[in-house]
Write an enzyme that holds these catalytic residues in place. Structure first.
Site, PDB file in Angstrom:
ATOM      1  N   ASP A   1      70.062 -92.410 -53.480  1.00 37.84           N
ATOM      2  CA  ASP A   1      69.712 -91.258 -54.157  1.00 37.84           C
ATOM      3  C   ASP A   1      70.694 -89.953 -53.773  1.00 37.84           C
ATOM      4  O   ASP A   1      71.352 -89.363 -54.816  1.00 37.84           O
ATOM      5  CB  ASP A   1      68.024 -91.050 -53.883  1.00 37.84           C
ATOM      6  CG  ASP A   1      67.307 -92.063 -54.148  1.00 37.84           C
ATOM      7  OD1 ASP A   1      67.631 -93.019 -54.454  1.00 37.84           O
ATOM      8  OD2 ASP A   1      65.940 -92.041 -53.921  1.00 37.84           O
TER       9      ASP A   1
ATOM     10  N   GLU B   1      60.511 -97.707 -43.531  1.00 35.70           N
ATOM     11  CA  GLU B   1      61.527 -97.577 -44.681  1.00 35.70           C
ATOM     12  C   GLU B   1      62.934 -97.249 -43.977  1.00 35.70           C
ATOM     13  O   GLU B   1      63.838 -97.827 -44.610  1.00 35.70           O
ATOM     14  CB  GLU B   1      60.918 -96.345 -45.417  1.00 35.70           C
ATOM     15  CG  GLU B   1      61.937 -96.264 -46.783  1.00 35.70           C
ATOM     16  CD  GLU B   1      61.419 -95.205 -47.596  1.00 35.70           C
ATOM     17  OE1 GLU B   1      62.046 -94.840 -48.818  1.00 35.70           O
ATOM     18  OE2 GLU B   1      60.592 -94.088 -47.177  1.00 35.70           O
TER      19      GLU B   1
END
Length: 827
Positions: A562, A797
């Site tokens: 991202d 994560e």
């Protein structure tokens, strides 16, 4: 018949006849023969026809352009239309296919009834107490983890609340024509037996739409079972016996709720609205919440949502049994001792297979470390869901979003509470692990994904199918655009799966490859036509927005990384090194498939050779200044986020409005076309995907960068960007913390270990150095992920590059579960 006669017949009056006769008298005064047109009128008519034809053609072409995005690829599906039904695939028909729920069961019917668990603590000071249903990080549970799950037959889960543990066991047995039976055992166990803890368990069944029927059965005012029927399940019975094992049987209360739900995402709200307050007993005025019986609207066909509530002092255990009406030779109910015996045998099979596949005992891992690895694998398998519905998509030809075709998707999910849906680039990594455990599950998953391809070769990168999935996603992220690709990570597991299928004697594998190839061919062509750069043999991720003013560096969501810094000013001539490497990998796999099927493979071979040519790679992506592989584009490092200056004549009373405005990017030095020298994961891609030659001096430089603590090396794994980078740990907007700008990501570290393993096993001057780096990096990663799991109860994560602490969503047993392959040294 004469014209006057015709006129009279049609109009039936003399005036018409007179007018026709008058025309005949004047006929000789008209210079053109009767029935012929004036040339001007004839030309005008022809022009009108041409214009109308062009307009119709234009509008049809515009509609064609609008419809391209929702037109399936013209190729035989990999998964046939009936491929998920029990008659074709009975072993995977039922499962824990609702990963967004703490415990949810459904079949692979597109409109399957859903079954699930909710619970709440009673006799507390909270009014009302929190009700658990969907996985939610806000619930702040100590942990919830599938301890063992084989992806098909059984699963054992442990959910830890502050004062008690919920244990859910699920097991299936085959039989009949509709996927057989299944049973669930739910236990509530206090952590401190001396404390008085009262909990309500709510087990429910609900229909998706009005596609079946439910008939609750009451015995002496208690709900004991539900008879049902569904077009894909036939008749069935859900038995919910009154017998509940508990320390104090007198302290057990039963209630039920029979209602109607318009949509499956409303179940929790409907249950809450069905609660009423009663006194716990005569001697205690403290209230508890109980269900209010039957409440079905009059304007619906009948109930489609039935809940049984059991409230008891802990510990207590309850069982529910689903029995298929077509299972006629059943030896007995799957409950009590038979349940324990079957799930016990499944446990032993799981343990034996786990050791055979991963061999962790032989590698001298401790008992706790092996339990951790089993949980990581089990959470990946227990996180597989089955979804059905249309994506919401849009192309540049669509003024508004449109629905993709309705389709099923069988897929693992990255994170049950935060990302309980399918992600294209995540799923390739997921199946690196899944294929090792059960290649048939992997082929099933990949087939479902490939069947979502449209005629352009595009697959929506985020799959949000069905009301339950869509309810978990903010509206602005629902729409998928066909200009936006995602890394084609399915080629990672396909490298091994294809070799297995090529060598296989199974006709099903040959048929699978034959159906897979044309879709992969179209997918490969999509990347080469929509993600190519301005120069030949260059690639760029499309979808970056150059108009954004609140982002320090416009996001590249399509790359999967991202906020990783790319060229600061997106242009059509930028070059992305990671995408080039992904296409190189894909070309090699396409060559292997084409060759095995006797198809034309030389073009893929040529493409693969071209994209892996180190001289061309270095010319396009090696930065002589930074001595690293880099993106190239219109870029400046000299930019920052600042509050916009107030208008010069702004009244003092309006200053507070200015203070509330977000920071915007201010460019301090104008960008120039140059290499983007942000050392990090993107820089490593020619190494990660094993494109750099084993004898290249550039490999030596990459190994130096990897092992430098001021750059990428940490005691916990490789950080995503160098500490020396100007983008390290910087916010990309005023409110968005760094995501791929420092934290340690397990999927990229797995690729790094795979590359190190490769370079340590092939001839080259850096072989021994690669081996040393591999050993140390693997140890750091496995040690830290396990340590954080023990400390927090979760796999995360990503991990903090300074402390090793788990960060982001949790549990994140998508690609972070690749730690199992790291432990097994399987690449």
């Amino acid at each position: 018949m004469s014209k006057p006669g015709l006129r009279r017949r049609l109009r039936g009056n003399e005036k018409a006849t007179y007018e026709e006769s008058k025309d005949e008298k004047n006929e000789e005064k008209w210079p053109y023969a009767k029935g012929q047109l004036d040339p001007l009128a004839k030309a005008t008519g022809a022009a009108v026809v041409v214009v109308m034809t062009l307009l119709i053609t234009y509008f049809r072409f515009q509609q064609y352009l609008c419809d391209i995005i929702i037109t399936p690829v013209d190729s035989d599906p990999i998964i046939p239309a009936n491929g998920s039904l029990p008659s074709v695939n009975p072993e995977r028909f039922w499962g824990t296919y609702r990963p967004q729920a703490y415990f949810g069961i459904k079949s692979r019917s597109k409109t399957s009834p859903v079954f699930g668990l909710m619970w709440m603590s009673q006799l507390t000071n909270q009014m009302p107490p929190p009700l658990r249903h969907w996985c939610d990080q806000g619930d702040r549970l100590e942990s919830y983890v599938w301890l063992k799950h084989d992806g098909e037959n059984f699963g054992e889960q442990e959910i830890k609340e502050k004062l008690f543990t919920v244990k859910t066991d699920f097991v299936k047995q085959p039989g009949g024509e509709h996927g057989g039976d299944w049973s669930a055992r739910i236990s509530f166990i206090p952590k401190d037996p001396s404390l008085s803890v009262v909990v309500s368990s709510f087990f429910y069944v609900a229909l998706d739409q009005d596609n079946g029927r439910l008939e609750p059965k009451l015995t002496k005012g208690r709900l004991t079972s539900v008879d049902g029927w569904h077009e894909d399940l036939g008749s069935f019975e859900l038995q919910m016996p009154n017998i509940v094992a508990t320390a104090e049987k007198s302290q057990v209360k039963h209630s039920y709720f029979i209602s109607y739900a318009k949509q499956l995402d409303q179940l929790k709200d409907i249950l809450v609205n069905g609660l009423k307050v009663e006194a716990w007993d005569k001697g205690r005025t403290q209230p508890y919440f109980t269900l209010s019986g039957r409440r079905v609207p009059r304007d619906v066909p009948g109930p489609n949502f039935v809940i049984k509530q059991v409230t008891a002092k802990l510990p207590f255990t309850m069982e529910v049994m689903y029995e298929s009406g077509s299972f006629v030779n059943r030896q007995g109910h799957l409950s009590k001792d038979s349940f324990s015996a079957l799930i016990g045998s499944k446990e032993k099979e799981f343990d034996a297979k786990f050791e055979k596949v991963f061999q962790l005992e032989q590698r001298n891992y401790t008992v706790n470390e092996i339990h951790f690895a089993k949980a990581a694998l089990s959470n990946m398998l227990g996180g597989i869901g089955y979804f059905y519905g249309p994506s919401l998509v849009q192309s540049r030809y669509n003024s508004e979003p449109v629905n993709y075709w309705e389709a099923p998707l069988y897929t693992a999910v990255p994170s049950r509470p935060f990302f309980p849906r399918g992600f294209l680039w995540d799923e390739g990594f997921h199946n690196m692990l899944i294929r090792m455990w059960n290649s048939e599950i992997s082929k099933d998953i990949i087939g479902h994904w490939m069947d979502l391809m449209n005629t352009e070769g595009w697959i929506p990168r985020e799959q949000i199918l069905g009301v339950e999935a869509r309810a978990k996603v903010p509206a602005e992220f629902v729409i998928q655009r066909n200009t936006n690709a995602n890394p084609p990570t399915f080629f990672l597991p396909l490298q091994s799966l294809i070799k297995e299928m090529i060598q296989s004697d199974k006709p099903s594998d040959k048929a699978y490859l034959k159906a897979l190839y044309p879709r992969l061919k179209r997918w490969f062509a999509y990347y080469n036509t929509t993600q190519n750069g301005d120069q030949p043999f260059t690639y760029r991720w499309h979808g970056r927005d150059p108009t954004l003013t609140k982002q320090l560096n416009p996001l590249t969501l399509t790359s999967g990384l991202d906020d990783y810094p790319r060229a600061s000013h997106p242009t059509s001539d930028e070059r992305h090194v990671d995408l080039r490497c992904w296409i190189a990998l894909a070309a090699g796999v396409m060559r292997d498939i084409a060759r095995s099927l006797g198809q034309e493979w030389q073009t893929y071979e040529d493409t693969h050779n071209l994209l892996t040519d180190n001289q061309m790679l270095d010319k396009l992506h090696w930065s002589p200044k930074a001595q690293q592989y880099s993106d190239w584009g219109l870029h400046t490092d000299k930019a920052r986020l600042e509050k916009p200056k107030p208008p010069p004549n702004q009244h003092p009373s309006q200053r507070h409005q200015h203070m509330d405005t977000d920071k915007i990017r201010v460019v301090l030095t104008e960008p120039t076309r140059q290499f983007v020298n942000a050392l990090g994961y993107v820089s490593l891609f020619p190494f990660l995907l094993k494109i750099v030659h084993a004898d290249s001096p550039k490999l030596d430089k990459i190994l130096s960068d990897i092992t430098d603590p001021t750059k990428l090396w940490t005691e916990f794994g490789l950080r995503s960007i160098s500490r020396n980078s100007k983008f390290y740990a910087r916010f990309n907007t005023e409110h968005d913390p760094p995501y791929w700008r420092g934290p340690i990501w397990i999927n990229m570290n797995y690729l790094c270990l795979s590359a190190l393993h490769h370079y340590s096993s092939v001839d080259g001057p850096y072989r021994e150095r690669a081996k040393t780096v591999y050993t140390n990096l693997r140890k750091n990663l496995v040690t830290n992920i396990f340590k954080e799991y023990e400390r927090t109860g979760y796999i995360w994560e990503n991990y903090n590059d300074k402390t090793g602490e788990g960060k982001g969503s949790h549990p994140f047993t998508g690609w972070s579960a690749l730690v199992v392959l790291m432990m097994a040294e399987t690449f």
